[in-house]
Design a protein around this motif. Structure first.
Motif, PDB file in Angstrom:
ATOM      1  N   TYR A  87       9.626   2.194  -6.778  1.00 48.44           N
ATOM      2  CA  TYR A  87       8.464   2.951  -7.227  1.00 48.44           C
ATOM      3  C   TYR A  87       7.181   2.203  -6.861  1.00 48.44           C
ATOM      4  O   TYR A  87       7.125   0.973  -6.934  1.00 48.44           O
ATOM      5  CB  TYR A  87       8.482   3.125  -8.747  1.00 48.44           C
ATOM      6  N   PHE A  88       6.184   2.965  -6.463  1.00 47.84           N
ATOM      7  CA  PHE A  88       4.841   2.407  -6.386  1.00 47.84           C
ATOM      8  C   PHE A  88       3.836   3.431  -6.879  1.00 47.84           C
ATOM      9  O   PHE A  88       4.096   4.637  -6.849  1.00 47.84           O
ATOM     10  CB  PHE A  88       4.485   1.935  -4.971  1.00 47.84           C
ATOM     11  N   ASN A  89       2.704   2.928  -7.339  1.00 48.32           N
ATOM     12  CA  ASN A  89       1.557   3.776  -7.655  1.00 48.32           C
ATOM     13  C   ASN A  89       0.425   3.329  -6.750  1.00 48.32           C
ATOM     14  O   ASN A  89      -0.167   2.260  -6.947  1.00 48.32           O
ATOM     15  CB  ASN A  89       1.145   3.639  -9.114  1.00 48.32           C
ATOM     16  N   TRP A  90       0.169   4.115  -5.729  1.00 50.96           N
ATOM     17  CA  TRP A  90      -0.921   3.807  -4.805  1.00 50.96           C
ATOM     18  C   TRP A  90      -2.257   4.196  -5.404  1.00 50.96           C
ATOM     19  O   TRP A  90      -2.376   5.209  -6.121  1.00 50.96           O
ATOM     20  CB  TRP A  90      -0.747   4.584  -3.515  1.00 50.96           C
ATOM     21  N   PHE A  91      -3.286   3.415  -5.072  1.00 54.90           N
ATOM     22  CA  PHE A  91      -4.669   3.768  -5.352  1.00 54.90           C
ATOM     23  C   PHE A  91      -5.291   4.277  -4.049  1.00 54.90           C
ATOM     24  O   PHE A  91      -5.105   3.663  -2.996  1.00 54.90           O
ATOM     25  CB  PHE A  91      -5.451   2.560  -5.862  1.00 54.90           C
TER      26      PHE A  91
ATOM     27  N   PHE B 253     -11.694   3.337  -6.570  1.00 51.74           N
ATOM     28  CA  PHE B 253     -10.606   2.495  -6.070  1.00 51.74           C
ATOM     29  C   PHE B 253     -10.924   1.814  -4.749  1.00 51.74           C
ATOM     30  O   PHE B 253     -10.099   1.064  -4.209  1.00 51.74           O
ATOM     31  CB  PHE B 253      -9.323   3.328  -5.941  1.00 51.74           C
ATOM     32  N   ASP B 254     -12.141   2.054  -4.228  1.00 55.21           N
ATOM     33  CA  ASP B 254     -12.582   1.296  -3.066  1.00 55.21           C
ATOM     34  C   ASP B 254     -12.988  -0.122  -3.455  1.00 55.21           C
ATOM     35  O   ASP B 254     -13.205  -0.976  -2.583  1.00 55.21           O
ATOM     36  CB  ASP B 254     -13.739   2.010  -2.360  1.00 55.21           C
ATOM     37  N   ASP B 255     -13.065  -0.382  -4.752  1.00 54.74           N
ATOM     38  CA  ASP B 255     -13.393  -1.719  -5.276  1.00 54.74           C
ATOM     39  C   ASP B 255     -12.109  -2.437  -5.661  1.00 54.74           C
ATOM     40  O   ASP B 255     -11.401  -2.003  -6.583  1.00 54.74           O
ATOM     41  CB  ASP B 255     -14.300  -1.574  -6.500  1.00 54.74           C
TER      42      ASP B 255
ATOM     43  N   ARG C 110      -8.882  -1.999  -8.819  1.00 57.42           N
ATOM     44  CA  ARG C 110      -7.435  -1.931  -8.579  1.00 57.42           C
ATOM     45  C   ARG C 110      -6.717  -3.081  -9.288  1.00 57.42           C
ATOM     46  O   ARG C 110      -5.649  -2.881  -9.899  1.00 57.42           O
ATOM     47  CB  ARG C 110      -7.170  -1.971  -7.072  1.00 57.42           C
ATOM     48  N   ARG C 111      -7.282  -4.257  -9.217  1.00 55.15           N
ATOM     49  CA  ARG C 111      -6.665  -5.412  -9.887  1.00 55.15           C
ATOM     50  C   ARG C 111      -6.687  -5.243 -11.407  1.00 55.15           C
ATOM     51  O   ARG C 111      -5.742  -5.652 -12.097  1.00 55.15           O
ATOM     52  CB  ARG C 111      -7.389  -6.691  -9.471  1.00 55.15           C
ATOM     53  N   ALA C 112      -7.749  -4.637 -11.912  1.00 58.45           N
ATOM     54  CA  ALA C 112      -7.828  -4.390 -13.361  1.00 58.45           C
ATOM     55  C   ALA C 112      -6.684  -3.500 -13.809  1.00 58.45           C
ATOM     56  O   ALA C 112      -6.027  -3.770 -14.827  1.00 58.45           O
ATOM     57  CB  ALA C 112      -9.174  -3.748 -13.705  1.00 58.45           C
ATOM     58  N   LEU C 113      -6.418  -2.437 -13.056  1.00 56.33           N
ATOM     59  CA  LEU C 113      -5.346  -1.529 -13.450  1.00 56.33           C
ATOM     60  C   LEU C 113      -3.978  -2.195 -13.334  1.00 56.33           C
ATOM     61  O   LEU C 113      -3.064  -1.873 -14.100  1.00 56.33           O
ATOM     62  CB  LEU C 113      -5.412  -0.245 -12.623  1.00 56.33           C
TER      63      LEU C 113
ATOM     64  N   TRP D  52      -0.318  -7.382  -1.636  1.00 55.84           N
ATOM     65  CA  TRP D  52      -0.178  -7.638  -3.077  1.00 55.84           C
ATOM     66  C   TRP D  52      -1.499  -8.104  -3.678  1.00 55.84           C
ATOM     67  O   TRP D  52      -1.950  -7.582  -4.702  1.00 55.84           O
ATOM     68  CB  TRP D  52       0.920  -8.671  -3.288  1.00 55.84           C
ATOM     69  N   SER D  53      -2.147  -9.079  -3.048  1.00 57.59           N
ATOM     70  CA  SER D  53      -3.376  -9.634  -3.620  1.00 57.59           C
ATOM     71  C   SER D  53      -4.544  -8.644  -3.548  1.00 57.59           C
ATOM     72  O   SER D  53      -5.427  -8.664  -4.405  1.00 57.59           O
ATOM     73  CB  SER D  53      -3.757 -10.939  -2.912  1.00 57.59           C
ATOM     74  N   ASP D  54      -4.524  -7.756  -2.547  1.00 55.63           N
ATOM     75  CA  ASP D  54      -5.567  -6.737  -2.461  1.00 55.63           C
ATOM     76  C   ASP D  54      -5.314  -5.587  -3.433  1.00 55.63           C
ATOM     77  O   ASP D  54      -6.164  -4.699  -3.578  1.00 55.63           O
ATOM     78  CB  ASP D  54      -5.652  -6.175  -1.039  1.00 55.63           C
ATOM     79  N   ALA D  55      -4.160  -5.592  -4.088  1.00 48.98           N
ATOM     80  CA  ALA D  55      -3.832  -4.605  -5.133  1.00 48.98           C
ATOM     81  C   ALA D  55      -4.039  -3.177  -4.644  1.00 48.98           C
ATOM     82  O   ALA D  55      -4.624  -2.345  -5.349  1.00 48.98           O
ATOM     83  CB  ALA D  55      -4.643  -4.877  -6.400  1.00 48.98           C
ATOM     84  N   VAL D  56      -3.516  -2.873  -3.473  1.00 48.34           N
ATOM     85  CA  VAL D  56      -3.654  -1.507  -2.959  1.00 48.34           C
ATOM     86  C   VAL D  56      -2.792  -0.531  -3.758  1.00 48.34           C
ATOM     87  O   VAL D  56      -2.960   0.686  -3.672  1.00 48.34           O
ATOM     88  CB  VAL D  56      -3.294  -1.433  -1.462  1.00 48.34           C
TER      89      VAL D  56
END
Length: 512
Positions: free
Chosen positions: A279-283, A290-292, A296-299, A472-476
């Motif tokens: 499973y993934f949840n894409w932003f 979500f361009d910030d 994304r990291r907050a979520l 992962w670190s960019d939290a896409v």
């Protein structure tokens, strides 16, 4: 075929079915008959129910190019040059292949292979199929972007030319389904396609059922059973009742919360395999906010992933530590996002969203087990940090259209690394050119280009591992869980092997 015994009328275990009828479950049989199960299936057919609907059979349809349910059927109807058996790449329509320098691959085809209409498979067909699939923008497009030429010097030789090293070409070719050149753009391929696989299509109702009959002239030898009937049964409880009652021979995936009901049942065997499905949840990184990356990291930090995985999936899932499952070539473990709602609120405040914001999430329920429950858990977690998410559970066809046009805020789904190789997922979905989630990173593009050209081995895996770290670190997206696929099957079936890519070979399945 020797030693295979089929039960009368394609059914079995009448005692259990009679018991279910006595228990007042006669309505189930009516539901199943409308799904192509039971009397609609030819005598001796393998009745196999997968948890997602098949919407199209065209091997080059843009919307279903990597659709899991469609791929299951396509692998039975069509052939590919190269096949995967377990961890190995083995000959398919090609008897062998060799790499000549960095940019040239030569494949030798089998002789005398027949299509379902009696015509012969030739190298010209392969050339036409590759050129056509390059012309149809789809989720497969990145796999073929560096193939600059394909030619057929004779009827049984295909030569591929690339604009640089492409070590993943053989594994990519496990997805190039071959059909007669004259039919590559024929709209009838959506409903009654012609291939050279072990089965031919005899009936298809989109999102309802697929009926296949054995192709006795298959080059690899005839399939064990005379037919395969694949109904789509939307309600999991109905599907399980069908399995327990003998109206379905094979059911997958069995949701983790339903496994106890199936395990130990008379006449049924349950087998599980760590899968390449997750499973993934894409932003949508092209759409505010979500361009910030901070948003994304907050979520990601707002979700208690270990608790959700344990409470929802138990032994049926494993917490992810990268944007691909740990059994896929190219996996590299990352540090899981720490559950910290206060840190999430601080990141949102830094992004100018201290009061939170409203957004939406789309999914379709049949994407995988417990999809709705997972969506609800994520939505609840985000509400705690001031993010209001409107749930959008929609039909699969609409979901596919919106996904491919980037018409969404967040998208929850399962994905399967069909080839077992990071190039299929990391290299296909996350390039700037792919535009799959509005994410663009030129440094990642360069890294993935190097990885695509590297020969198989530790060096190539390390490059994809670095790419895992960047994504992962960019939290896409939020990557919570890899699924352990549960297969429920009738004990009388023989030759069945669970598949990590959710696409088991049904041609070798027989019956005692």
């Amino acid at each position: 075929m020797t030693g295979v015994r089929r039960t009368e009328g394609g059914h079995g275990r009448p005692g259990r079915r009679d018991f279910l009828a006595m228990a007042g479950l006669g309505a189930t049989a009516v539901l199943l008959s409308g799904c192509g199960v039971g009397s609609a299936a030819p005598r001796g057919a393998l009745r196999a129910a997968f948890g997602q609907p098949v919407t199209d059979l065209d091997p080059y349809n843009a919307a279903t190019a990597v659709d899991e349910a469609s791929l299951i059927v396509k692998r039975l109807v069509f052939d590919t040059l190269v096949r995967r058996e377990g961890e190995e790449l083995v000959p398919g329509l090609a008897t062998g292949w060799r790499r000549e320098g960095d940019t040239r691959w030569v494949f030798t085809l089998r002789r005398g292979v027949a299509y379902h209409d009696g015509s012969e498979v030739t190298a010209r067909d392969v050339v036409a199929c590759l050129k056509h699939t390059q012309q149809v923008p789809s989720a497969q497009t990145p796999l073929w972007a560096t193939v600059t030429g394909v030619e057929a010097p004779d009827d049984h030789t295909v030569v591929f030319t690339t604009d640089g090293p492409l070590g993943s070409l053989p594994v990519n070719l496990t997805l190039l389904f071959v059909t007669p050149a004259r039919l590559v753009a024929d709209p009838e391929q959506k409903r009654s396609p012609v291939g050279s696989g072990p089965f031919r299509v005899t009936g298809f109702t989109p999102s309802t059922s697929v009926e296949l009959a054995r192709f006795d002239d298959y080059w690899g030898g005839p399939a064990e059973l005379p037919a395969v009937s694949m109904p789509y049964i939307a309600e999991t409880s109905t599907a399980i009742t069908a399995l327990l009652g003998g109206d379905v021979d094979l059911l997958w995936p069995v949701p983790p919360d339903q496994l106890p009901e199936v395990t130990g049942a008379s006449g049924v065997t349950v087998e599980s395999v760590p899968s390449w499905t997750y499973y993934f949840n894409w932003f949508n990184c092209s759409r505010r906010p979500f361009d910030d990356p901070d948003v994304r990291r907050a979520l990601c930090q707002a979700v208690n992933v270990p608790q959700i995985v344990e409470s929802l999936f138990g032994r049926g899932g494993r917490q992810m530590r990268a944007p691909i499952p740990e059994t896929v070539a190219g996996f590299a473990p990352q540090e899981p996002w720490r559950y910290d709602p206060d840190a999430a609120r601080r990141l949102l405040a830094r992004a100018g969203l201290g009061r939170g914001f409203s957004t939406s999430m789309m999914w379709f329920d049949a994407t995988g087990p417990l999809a709705r429950e997972l969506a609800q858990a994520l939505i609840s977690a985000w509400a705690d940090v001031g993010v209001t998410v409107a749930p959008q559970s929609i039909e699969k066809a609409m979901w596919l259209e919106r996904l491919n046009t980037l018409d969404w805020d967040m998208n929850l789904q399962t994905n399967t690394v069909t080839t077992g190789d990071a190039a299929f997922t990391i290299g296909r979905l996350y390039t700037s050119e792919a535009k799959r989630l509005g994410y663009a990173n030129k440094e990642l593009d360069a890294l993935l280009t190097r990885a695509a050209g590297a020969p198989e081995g530790p060096g190539r895996d390390a490059l994809y591992g670095d790419a895992c770290g960047t994504i992962w670190s960019d939290a896409v997206g939020l990557f919570p869980v890899t699924l352990v696929t549960g297969y429920g099957r009738a004990k009388e079936l023989t030759g069945f092997t669970p598949a990590a890519n959710n696409q088991p070979d049904l041609a070798v399945v027989g019956r005692r």
